[in-house]
Design an enzyme around this catalytic site. Structure first.
Site, short mmCIF file in Angstrom:
data_model
loop_
_atom_site.label_atom_id
_atom_site.label_comp_id
_atom_site.label_asym_id
_atom_site.label_seq_id
_atom_site.Cartn_x
_atom_site.Cartn_y
_atom_site.Cartn_z
CB VAL A 77 -1.58 6.36 -0.58
CG1 VAL A 77 -1.99 7.19 0.62
CG2 VAL A 77 -2.07 4.93 -0.43
CB SER A 78 1.30 7.43 -5.23
OG SER A 78 0.58 8.61 -5.54
#
Length: 640
Positions: A26-27
């Protein structure tokens, strides 16, 4: 009784066992702590459980939390690569292929790196399996589409920011010091003067210009008055200097996409050195100080010697020394005696009252020499060097030899497809009777094949260049370590800094050093530099000869200005040189330590000290001068 097995069952080939690994990414940290990673893991587990023969060991689930898809070197992917190198992974399961990377470089780097190891990728939501020709073709199409979409979003965002800057608006990022963003949530946001911060700005300028204070003194005064930074933290010299030299304060302007910017958020530049995403834009902002006041500020900062501080900017151990208060030491410079030193951040700018920091200042030369000696000893151990080098030199993902072969294959494929397009165009020109729609579709497909081949070749060359660059860096690392180890030449300060960084050196002081005035004793340094011994105590029997030497050297008699004679003062000087103590620790029997110190310095300045020492040492005896340690015992560790 054995179970019955039909002939068909015996003829059916066994289901192959596939060892799967999950790659989750996930960013943002917010996604990591919310639903993002858990949702990906749940979907990945379900996918593996529905594939016959597939297994998912618990230790083959790898996470990259809060890592953007544009980043290549990611901790989770590195761990996954290591597991694949050990032959533990056959297939990597991702929720969507954008979890591998959102740019061509990040995406293809890891696709090809795993392909070099015989590992395939499968996507849970896209039903793409790269173990099949169709899957690889789908993957190429997906990669081109995904990067095109990412570039489109980026270009639109960058174009919008530039348009906003051209209109005098504030495009993005935090406001400069002394300003605030007005209309942040509306289309038209601009910079306005922040009344709260302006008082701090003007006070800082007044301290420098009107009171003639140095930046260091201004920092102390601002912190004492409680005029802190925007984040509420005490000022540091570097922080205040950056704010006082900003273009917004000195020129009343901000340059969007400044090609000469510095720091991690500096503008990305193209090969020609120009901003990558568009031209620079100068945004005028309301002036906080007049142009005349700004010139006076610049002149005052140059006059107070801050540039001398920057001249001694090589501090290889800055941030690597940890004080007992838990804060890190940073490099500092003292103009008065041209000395570099390290001081603990826990005691800077008045923080000592809050942190309880009593960590001593460390003379840079002494602590760096101690660390260098430890490093040289460490490098003498071949096994340690090899382990450290292997840990330090992380190659760019993938096999560079196979990547060269891959690029050569892409070059051949592109040439072949370009020839096919040319041949097809010539062939179709000779057959005007063919259906134009069919001709157009055939040519469109051939040109699309050329575009795909060209994209793969471009990405292949880019990744090969990164691999070669990392390989060159690795060679430089080994050469640097070998040079430091062999001692064939003296490394420069910058090179020693590189060695310290490569070995990831960490230093922790284990004790204290007594606080000194900061002014070096020239006599102590002279004995230490020349190796000339410190004479023994001068007895009464030898004193007449010493007095005669004094009369021959000085035109006027030497008199003691206290209750003790000159012989007693001389013995006090020799006592301190032999014991390495501080002046104010000199025993009372030698009289006033200030007078003894003055006597020593006068004799040394006038050139009598070497003459006197030579005379006293002619009778034999003497000991090495004792220099008390300028740094406490150090615990020095590094990456191994």
């Amino acid at each position: 009784m054995p179970a019955h097995t039909s002939v068909d069952d015996r003829r059916r080939p066994p289901v192959p066992v596939v060892r799967a690994a999950l790659m989750l990414r996930v960013s943002t940290r917010a996604q990591a702590t919310a639903y993002g990673l858990d949702a990906q893991e749940e979907a990945g587990r379900a996918y593996v459980s529905n594939r016959p023969g597939w297994t998912l060991p618990p230790d083959l689930i790898f996470r990259d939390e809060g890592v953007p898809g544009t980043v290549v070197d990611r901790p989770g992917m590195r761990e996954l690569e290591e597991a694949a190198r050990r032959g533990r992974v056959d297939a990597i399961v991702v929720h969507n292929f954008d979890r591998i990377g959102r740019t061509g470089e990040a995406f293809w780097t890891w696709i090809w790196a795993m392909e070099d190891l015989g590992v395939v990728f499968v996507s849970v939501t896209q039903d793409i399996d790269t173990s099949t020709p169709l899957g690889r073709q789908q993957l190429q199409s997906h990669a081109m589409t995904a990067e095109a979409e990412w570039n489109l979003v980026r270009d639109r965002t960058q174009a919008g920011r530039r348009q906003k800057a051209l209109a005098g608006g504030w495009p993005c990022g935090p406001a400069p010091w002394g300003y605030a963003i007005e209309g942040r949530d509306r289309r038209r946001s601009v910079l306005v003067v922040d009344d709260g911060e302006v008082s701090v700005v003007l006070k800082a300028v007044s301290l420098i210009v009107d009171e003639g204070r140095s930046i260091s003194a201004a920092v102390g005064e601002l912190n004492h008055l409680g005029l802190l930074t925007r984040s509420g933290r005490p000022w540091t010299v570097a922080n205040l200097h950056r704010r006082l030299t900003s273009q917004s304060l000195l020129k009343g302007e901000v340059i969007f996409r400044n090609p000469v910017g510095t720091g991690t958020n500096r503008t990305k530049l193209a090969m020609a050195g120009l901003p990558l995403h568009g031209d620079s834009v100068t945004i005028p902002v309301p002036r906080i100080i007049s142009a005349e006041r700004a010139r006076a500020l610049s002149d005052a900062m140059e006059k107070n010697g801050h540039r001398a501080h920057a001249a001694a900017a090589v501090y290889p151990l800055s941030g690597r020394i940890v004080g007992r208060c838990g804060h890190h030491y940073v490099g500092a410079y003292r103009n008065s005696d041209d000395t570099r030193y390290y001081r603990c951040g826990g005691g800077n700018n008045g923080k000592g009252r809050r942190t309880g920091c009593r960590d001593p200042y460390l003379t840079a030369l002494d602590v760096e020499e101690s660390v260098r000696a430890e490093i040289v000893t460490f490098l003498a151990d071949s096994e340690h060097v090899e382990k450290s080098a292997a840990a330090l030199i992380k190659p760019f993902p993938g096999d560079i030899g196979k990547q060269r072969e891959r690029v050569a294959g892409f070059e051949s494929a592109l040439q072949e497809k370009e020839r096919a397009v040319a041949h097809a165009a010539a062939d179709l020109a000779r057959r005007p009777y063919l259906d134009p729609t069919v001709m157009e579709a055939a040519m469109r497909q051939l040109k699309e094949d050329v575009r795909t081949a060209s994209m793969l070749l471009t990405k292949g060359r880019e990744i090969l260049a990164r691999q070669m660059e990392r390989e060159a860096d690795a060679a430089r690392v080994m050469e640097l370590i070998a040079t430091a180890r062999a001692g064939t030449r003296e490394l420069s300060e910058t090179e020693w800094g590189d060695v310290v960084a490569l070995l990831n050196v960490r230093v922790r002081p284990l004790g204290e050093v007594r606080k000194r005035s900061g002014v070096k004793c020239k006599v102590t340094d002279w004995h230490d530099r020349t190796g000339i011994l410190v004479p023994d105590e001068v007895l009464v029997a030898r004193w007449p000869a010493v007095e005669a030497l004094m009369r021959s050297f000085f035109p006027r008699p030497q008199f003691a200005r206290g209750a003790v004679c000159i012989r007693t003062q001389l013995n006090g000087i020799l006592h301190r040189l032999r014991t390495g103590g501080l002046w104010d620790e000199l025993p009372e029997r030698y009289g006033s330590w200030q007078l003894v110190k003055d006597r020593q310095n006068t004799w040394f300045k006038k050139g009598f000290w070497p003459v006197l020492v030579g005379h006293l040492n002619s009778a034999g005896g003497g000991t090495r001068v004792r220099k008390e340690a300028q740094v406490p015992p150090l615990d020095i560790t590094w990456h191994s």
